[in-house]
Design a protein around this motif. Structure first.
Motif, mmCIF file in Angstrom:
data_model
loop_
_atom_site.group_PDB
_atom_site.id
_atom_site.type_symbol
_atom_site.label_atom_id
_atom_site.label_comp_id
_atom_site.label_asym_id
_atom_site.label_seq_id
_atom_site.Cartn_x
_atom_site.Cartn_y
_atom_site.Cartn_z
ATOM 1 N N PHE A 59 11.174 -4.242 2.838
ATOM 2 C CA PHE A 59 10.470 -3.190 2.194
ATOM 3 C C PHE A 59 9.791 -4.070 0.942
ATOM 4 C CE2 PHE A 59 14.386 -2.958 0.258
ATOM 5 C CZ PHE A 59 14.151 -3.037 -1.092
ATOM 6 N N GLY A 60 9.815 -5.368 1.039
ATOM 7 C CA GLY A 60 9.128 -6.179 -0.002
ATOM 8 C C GLY A 60 7.637 -5.947 -0.488
ATOM 9 N N PRO A 61 6.796 -6.077 0.643
ATOM 10 C CA PRO A 61 5.447 -5.678 0.274
ATOM 11 C C PRO A 61 5.018 -4.455 -0.655
ATOM 12 C CG PRO A 61 5.502 -6.603 2.309
ATOM 13 C CD PRO A 61 6.914 -6.048 2.034
ATOM 14 N N VAL A 62 5.806 -3.332 -0.221
ATOM 15 C CA VAL A 62 5.585 -2.028 -0.909
ATOM 16 C C VAL A 62 6.167 -2.223 -2.395
ATOM 17 C CG1 VAL A 62 6.094 0.507 -0.940
ATOM 18 C CG2 VAL A 62 6.064 -0.714 1.031
ATOM 19 N N GLN A 103 12.323 2.333 1.376
ATOM 20 C CA GLN A 103 13.817 1.916 1.555
ATOM 21 C C GLN A 103 14.519 2.744 2.475
ATOM 22 O OE1 GLN A 103 14.665 1.925 -2.716
ATOM 23 N NE2 GLN A 103 14.268 -0.274 -2.748
ATOM 24 N N LEU A 104 14.175 3.966 2.654
ATOM 25 C CA LEU A 104 14.838 5.047 3.263
ATOM 26 C C LEU A 104 14.473 5.219 4.594
ATOM 27 C CD1 LEU A 104 15.523 7.755 0.494
ATOM 28 C CD2 LEU A 104 17.227 6.076 1.464
ATOM 29 N N GLU A 105 13.158 4.514 4.924
ATOM 30 C CA GLU A 105 12.510 4.563 6.254
ATOM 31 C C GLU A 105 11.839 6.023 6.407
ATOM 32 O OE1 GLU A 105 14.880 2.890 9.213
ATOM 33 O OE2 GLU A 105 15.220 0.924 8.031
ATOM 34 N N GLN A 106 11.326 6.548 5.572
ATOM 35 C CA GLN A 106 10.822 7.930 5.613
ATOM 36 C C GLN A 106 9.269 7.591 5.744
ATOM 37 O OE1 GLN A 106 11.845 9.502 1.912
ATOM 38 N NE2 GLN A 106 13.755 10.335 2.739
ATOM 39 N N HIS A 107 8.972 7.159 6.945
ATOM 40 C CA HIS A 107 7.636 6.749 7.357
ATOM 41 C C HIS A 107 6.546 7.558 6.888
ATOM 42 C CE1 HIS A 107 9.513 3.232 8.914
ATOM 43 N NE2 HIS A 107 10.337 4.173 9.812
ATOM 44 N N ARG A 108 6.525 8.902 7.406
ATOM 45 C CA ARG A 108 5.407 9.872 7.095
ATOM 46 C C ARG A 108 5.325 9.847 5.584
ATOM 47 N NH1 ARG A 108 2.890 11.763 11.324
ATOM 48 N NH2 ARG A 108 1.452 13.177 9.924
ATOM 49 N N ARG A 136 1.918 1.848 10.958
ATOM 50 C CA ARG A 136 2.509 0.933 12.000
ATOM 51 C C ARG A 136 3.936 0.942 11.886
ATOM 52 N NH1 ARG A 136 -0.650 -4.044 11.487
ATOM 53 N NH2 ARG A 136 -2.658 -3.577 11.880
ATOM 54 N N ARG A 137 4.559 1.617 10.873
ATOM 55 C CA ARG A 137 6.136 1.744 10.558
ATOM 56 C C ARG A 137 6.694 0.134 10.746
ATOM 57 N NH1 ARG A 137 8.807 6.877 12.648
ATOM 58 N NH2 ARG A 137 6.949 8.281 12.408
ATOM 59 N N GLU A 138 5.874 -0.614 9.805
ATOM 60 C CA GLU A 138 6.499 -2.189 9.782
ATOM 61 C C GLU A 138 7.647 -2.124 8.609
ATOM 62 O OE1 GLU A 138 3.796 -4.996 9.291
ATOM 63 O OE2 GLU A 138 2.391 -4.306 10.742
ATOM 64 N N PHE A 139 7.750 -1.148 7.745
ATOM 65 C CA PHE A 139 8.933 -1.264 6.795
ATOM 66 C C PHE A 139 10.052 -0.862 7.034
ATOM 67 C CE2 PHE A 139 4.453 -1.051 4.491
ATOM 68 C CZ PHE A 139 4.634 -2.417 4.296
ATOM 69 N N GLU A 140 11.270 -0.931 6.866
ATOM 70 C CA GLU A 140 12.564 -0.879 6.908
ATOM 71 C C GLU A 140 13.415 -1.078 5.890
ATOM 72 O OE1 GLU A 140 14.542 -3.865 9.757
ATOM 73 O OE2 GLU A 140 12.787 -3.798 10.644
ATOM 74 N N LEU A 146 -3.419 -0.959 -1.740
ATOM 75 C CA LEU A 146 -2.660 0.232 -0.946
ATOM 76 C C LEU A 146 -3.138 0.567 0.253
ATOM 77 C CD1 LEU A 146 -2.998 2.234 -4.479
ATOM 78 C CD2 LEU A 146 -0.878 1.567 -3.092
ATOM 79 N N THR A 147 -4.350 0.275 0.390
ATOM 80 C CA THR A 147 -4.967 0.480 1.856
ATOM 81 C C THR A 147 -4.150 -0.309 3.004
ATOM 82 O OG1 THR A 147 -7.099 0.843 0.818
ATOM 83 C CG2 THR A 147 -7.194 0.584 3.235
ATOM 84 N N TRP A 148 -3.880 -1.707 2.438
ATOM 85 C CA TRP A 148 -3.188 -2.410 3.534
ATOM 86 C C TRP A 148 -1.941 -1.907 3.649
ATOM 87 C CZ3 TRP A 148 0.564 -6.100 1.549
ATOM 88 C CH2 TRP A 148 1.102 -7.082 2.556
ATOM 89 N N LEU A 149 -1.275 -1.300 2.637
ATOM 90 C CA LEU A 149 0.090 -1.163 2.749
ATOM 91 C C LEU A 149 -0.005 0.186 3.753
ATOM 92 C CD1 LEU A 149 1.957 -1.090 -0.585
ATOM 93 C CD2 LEU A 149 2.167 -2.649 1.561
ATOM 94 N N ILE A 150 -0.757 1.056 3.406
ATOM 95 C CA ILE A 150 -0.944 2.372 4.348
ATOM 96 C C ILE A 150 -1.280 2.067 5.823
ATOM 97 C CG2 ILE A 150 -2.664 4.394 4.773
ATOM 98 C CD1 ILE A 150 -2.952 4.712 1.865
ATOM 99 N N VAL A 151 -2.159 0.966 6.167
ATOM 100 C CA VAL A 151 -2.156 0.844 7.377
ATOM 101 C C VAL A 151 -0.762 0.276 7.907
ATOM 102 C CG1 VAL A 151 -2.982 -0.960 9.100
ATOM 103 C CG2 VAL A 151 -4.723 0.014 7.326
#
Ligand SMILES: [Cu+2]
Lengths: 408, 570
Positions: A380-383, A106-111, A372-376, A363-368
């Protein structure tokens, strides 16, 4: 997230379809809120199906615990509470990192998001590592489902070296970890930031499986030199203590119309005789008194025989009992009773472990995707959905742990 | 497309020809195409299951069996008939085939909430069907569709393959239900409140609740059965101290609600058919809507009525018997409301209406004979006889299948844009009705005289009634063949359909026949789904048109409340 049909939309659809339609918004939703709400409701309903599925197993647990409390008391001694507690802690911690991951998305902290997802994955892997020690230890002792149950308290021998069961369970993880290590090194050498961001957490997760194995071995071996004997002795004791009571309890736990007053070993003459019929009370009993009502009489006799056989305490030899049910007598032996407990143990924990594995895939799918910084902040639904799934898997364990390990 | 109400309504660019090629169908995410693929799949299963039924009835023409089947083979034939009809045909029939096509269109939406999951559940269905067929081809299956232990744990036939197939089909069903619940919850258009939904959607919603809540229990039951056969876990198998009655409890906890998965969507279809073809608003809208939900919930409390003779305690059987009777209340509410809807309506005896009328007759008989089976003392006599066979065929076949065929005739012009031959449609309805009663009414008599179900041979005294039943079955098969040929003929030779051939008021009649790729070019304005005042017959297109001006265009400034929102339901 758009439709796979790469065809142009017709002109009328065009003007209201696109414009402010962001890439993550599927074509059939009007707003990101609608998409998020749909996904959220969908995952909650899916969790309901999971709960229903596990509740079938919990039902089986309750039924057999009520029917044979002595078996459950005697057999649960074999479960290592320390390992169960460690796993409970690991899963609880992973729920924390998962919830944190949702916040990061939600906070876009990608790393940070990748790190949190990696930590969750690592916990899952650690859990399975500990679990594999638990499983292989019991399998070595012959504490298996009823059909394969071969535990003999007088012949507990200590295995030297690694259990073959453990090798089978650890091999896939070993192969995966080596593969991930190679991938990680290559990614680092080539300085591919994206690949090393993905491979790093996955490698850590693979290694934490073996950390779990090590931890499990440590805790299990602390007990095993004197522990196994101790455990088996106490199991025998509790079986012996409760054993004599079984007969009396039998009448309470069976809800047959027969209402047997106590279990006496049937002999050949008895099987043909009337005690079951005579004992039967109520309408059924009255019906059974009539000579012509052979159906009810047969049913009562069959029910009594079934009650005898299910208790596993038949002392007659097979020849004395006729009919197809009678032929099964030889297969029934008192130690097999323990198998029912371990059947339920393996079914519940096995299905739970399968859910952990599926969750690791997610979780692996989410890590990939996170790398790729897809969530913003508005996608962030999938997470969130995987997080909910992870919490239910955790929650189910919170029920499994006391029911199987703690309640004596 | 936007002017569909004024011309014949056949859309040149529609979902059928929007893109071409096999791949555009196999990988489509369009709910309409997925619905059509489901339709092909389940109709094929229906054909296979129906041929097996014909084999059963042919064999029973003579007391010792008229066909050269051994008794074991007979067991396999009736088992596969049951398993295919239940798992492959009836459960997915209305929700997955018709529902997939209709739910989003009735909602004025572009698609279901999760199109990929929708396609996935279709492939799960195919996968499950493969396993069932695999069981058929390897060593058959002779347990009956219920897989009762201990027989299912000891027989040599391929129980594991078949149960795994049923397990996979269960997940297909779960995902369909989940998709519909979410779609109906989140994708209703502005103005469509819960009580402005067509009753078909209410029925679908109630069905979906059962699919989501009950099917996982079947899943775990079948998994445990597979584990029982492969590892002897001793939960269901008495040989290893298991309890077969526990299996029955687990199985019927799903399979009784599954009966409502089968019949509730049929109720939904009938609500639409009766109202539209009587050209009269539905009577007691809220009662029909609530009774669907009531049936779905009560259905979870009555599973024990399948086990009155399995050795439950007297108290348990009495409680289950009483609860079973409670389900008859919402069912009867529906029947009375349908009758009241027809009262003083202007009924068109179209093909769909003929099927709806025969549904009312057959379902009522099926429902009433259920009371004899729910009563403890009569059930002890009738249990496992032909009486029960006849009872559930009156409900499942006379109820669901007749409603499904009626629904197919009703929505066929919408799905494929072609009209069928009314004459042959009505003939098929008449033959099906006569054939059905000739098949199953004698079975009530057979059962009450003590003819057990699932027997390959019988006493000579039963021969007359058995032969009547078999002849009726062939007639029934012929009637369904006529219905199928009428529909197939329409696909190729039928004249183009108007967008509203029957005068329906629900949203699917607002888009062209067949619907365009995205269903609606503009979000349709939602009115009362059972308000027929502004629908007039137009002779030039042989269909109906909407005459109320506010419904044709979307107002530029969205109103707080649609123009027709003040019309209230009774
Ligand atoms: Cu039922």
């Amino acid at each position: 997230m758009a439709t796979t049909e790469a065809l142009p939309h017709d002109a009328t659809a065009e003007d209201h379809d696109h414009g402010d339609h962001p890439a993550f918004l599927a074509h059939h939703f009007d707003t990101p809120e609608q998409q998020f709400d749909s996904g959220k409701l969908g995952i909650w309903l899916f969790l309901v199906t999971e709960v229903m599925m596990f509740s079938g197993l919990f039902c089986a647990y309750a039924i057999y615990r009520a029917m044979r409390p002595e078996v459950f008391v005697g057999s649960s001694v074999f479960l290592n509470t320390q390992l169960g507690a460690v796993n409970t802690g690991v899963l609880l911690f992973s729920s924390l990192t998962m919830a944190w991951a949702v916040r990061c998305a939600q906070l876009e902290q990608h790393r940070m998001l990748v790190g949190m997802l990696g930590a969750t994955l690592g916990c899952a892997s650690l859990f399975l590592g500990v679990k594999s020690i638990e499983y292989s230890h019991k399998m070595d002792l012959g504490l298996l489902p009823a059909g394969f149950y071969s535990y003999d308290p007088h012949a507990v021998h200590h295995h030297e070296g690694l259990s073959p069961f453990l090798i089978w369970m650890a091999a896939p993880f070993a192969i995966a970890t080596i593969g991930l290590l190679v991938w990680y090194v290559i990614a680092k050498v080539r300085k591919n930031a994206f690949q090393s961001l993905v491979a790093g957490p996955l490698l850590a997760a693979g290694l934490s499986f073996f950390a779990g194995v090590g931890l499990g071995m440590l805790l299990e071996s602390g007990e095993s030199t004197e522990g196994v004997e101790h455990v088996s002795e106490s199991a025998e004791e509790s079986l012996a203590e409760i054993g004599p009571l079984v007969g009396e309890e039998e009448g309470i736990h069976r809800q047959d119309p027969v209402e047997p007053t106590g279990v006496e070993p049937i002999d050949a003459a008895d099987a043909e005789n009337e005690p079951a019929v005579a004992r039967a009370t109520g309408v059924v009993g009255q019906l059974a008194q009539q000579e012509t009502n052979s159906g009810v009489r047969q049913q009562l006799l069959a029910e009594e025989r079934q009650a005898e056989m299910a208790s596993g305490r038949i002392t007659t030899s097979a020849e004395d009992v006729t009919g197809p049910v009678g032929e099964l007598v030889q297969a029934i032996d008192t130690p097999r009773l323990g198998g029912v407990f371990f059947s339920i143990y393996y079914c519940i924990t096995g299905l739970h472990a399968f859910h952990i594995l599926v969750g690791m895939g997610f979780l692996t799918w989410l890590i990939v995707r996170a790398a790729r910084r897809e969530f913003e902040s508005n996608y962030f639904g999938p997470v969130d959905y995987v997080g909910l799934y992870w919490h239910i898997v955790d929650l189910i364990w919170i029920y499994v742990f006391p029911l199987l390990y703690l309640i004596r | 497309m936007a002017t569909s109400a004024t011309h014949a309504g056949y859309a040149a660019d529609n979902y059928l020809n929007h893109s071409r090629g096999l791949a555009s169908w196999l990988f489509t995410l369009d709910h309409k195409r997925i619905g059509v693929m489901y339709l092909i799949g389940i109709l094929t299963s229906f054909l296979v299951g129906g041929l097996l039924a014909m084999a059963i009835r042919a064999h029973l023409m003579a007391p010792d069996g008229a066909l050269p089947l051994t008794n074991d083979q007979y067991n396999q034939v009736f088992t596969l008939h049951g398993a295919i009809m239940v798992f492959l045909f009836i459960i997915p029939s209305v929700p997955a085939a018709l529902g997939n096509f209709l739910v989003p269109v009735m909602l004025g939406a572009k698609d279901v909430a999760f199109p990929r999951m929708n396609l996935g559940s279709f492939y799960l269905w195919c996968f499950g069907a493969l396993f069932l067929v695999g069981a058929l081809l390897s060593s058959g299956l002779d347990t009956g569709w219920t897989f009762y232990t201990p027989y299912s744990t000891t027989t040599d036939t391929s129980v594991v393959l078949a149960t795994f197939g049923a397990f996979v089909l269960g997940f297909s069903s779960i995902f369909t239900g989940l998709n519909f619940i979410v779609t109906i919850n989140t994708m209703r258009p502005p103005g469509m409140t819960w009580f402005r939904m067509p009753l078909f959607l209410w029925a679908t919603y109630a069905t979906s609740i059962i699919q989501v809540l009950a099917t996982p229990v079947l899943g775990i039951t079948l998994l445990l059965l597979i584990a029982e056969r492969t590892m002897h876990i001793g939960i269901f198998d008495p040989e290893y101290n298991g309890d077969p009655v526990t299996y029955q409890h687990f199985f019927w906890f799903y399979s009784h609600p599954a009966v409502y998965i089968m019949i509730l969507p049929g109720f939904g279809i009938i609500s639409e058919l009766i109202s539209v073809h009587s050209h009269k608003g539905i009577f007691g809208y809220r009662f029909i809507a609530y009774s669907s939900i009531a049936i779905a919930l009560l259905g979870f409390l009555v599973w024990g009525h399948h086990m009155f003779t399995s050795g439950m305690s007297n108290l348990t059987t009495i409680v289950f018997s009483a609860l079973t009777f409670s389900v008859s209340i919402p069912s009867a509410i529906k029947v009375f409301n349908w009758l009241a809807t027809m009262y003083k309506g202007s009924i068109s005896l179209t093909t769909p209406m003929c099927y709806a009328l025969s549904f009312l007759f057959l379902f009522t008989i099926g429902g009433l004979t259920g009371l004899f089976l729910g009563t403890l003392n009569t059930d002890l006599h009738l249990h496992d006889t032909y009486f029960i066979v006849s009872h559930f065929h009156y409900v499942m076949m006379g109820g669901t299948v007749v409603a499904f065929v009626g629904g197919l005739f009703h929505w066929w012009p919408k799905m494929f844009g072609r009209m069928y031959n009314e004459f042959w449609g009505r003939i098929s309805a008449a033959i099906v009705f006569i054939g059905f009663n000739l098949t199953f009414f004698p079975q009530f008599i057979l059962g009450s005289r003590g003819m057990p179900r699932r027997y390959a041979t019988y006493d000579v005294e039963f021969q007359g009634l058995h032969q009547m039943s078999s002849i009726g079955a062939f007639l029934l098969g012929f009637g369904l063949l006529v219905a199928g040929l009428t529909l197939l003929h329409a696909l190729f030779k039928g004249k183009l359909a108007p967008s509203n051939p029957w005068g329906g008021a629900t949203l699917e009649w607002h888009c062209s026949s067949p619907p365009p790729h995205y269903n609606f070019a503009h979000a349709p304005v939602v009115g009362d789904p059972y308000e027929f005042d502004h629908i007039d017959y137009d002779r030039s297109i042989d269909g109906y048109v909407f005459t109320s001006p506010p419904r044709e265009v979307l107002p530029k400034t969205p109103q707080a409340e649609p123009a027709t929102a003040k019309d209230s339901h009774s």
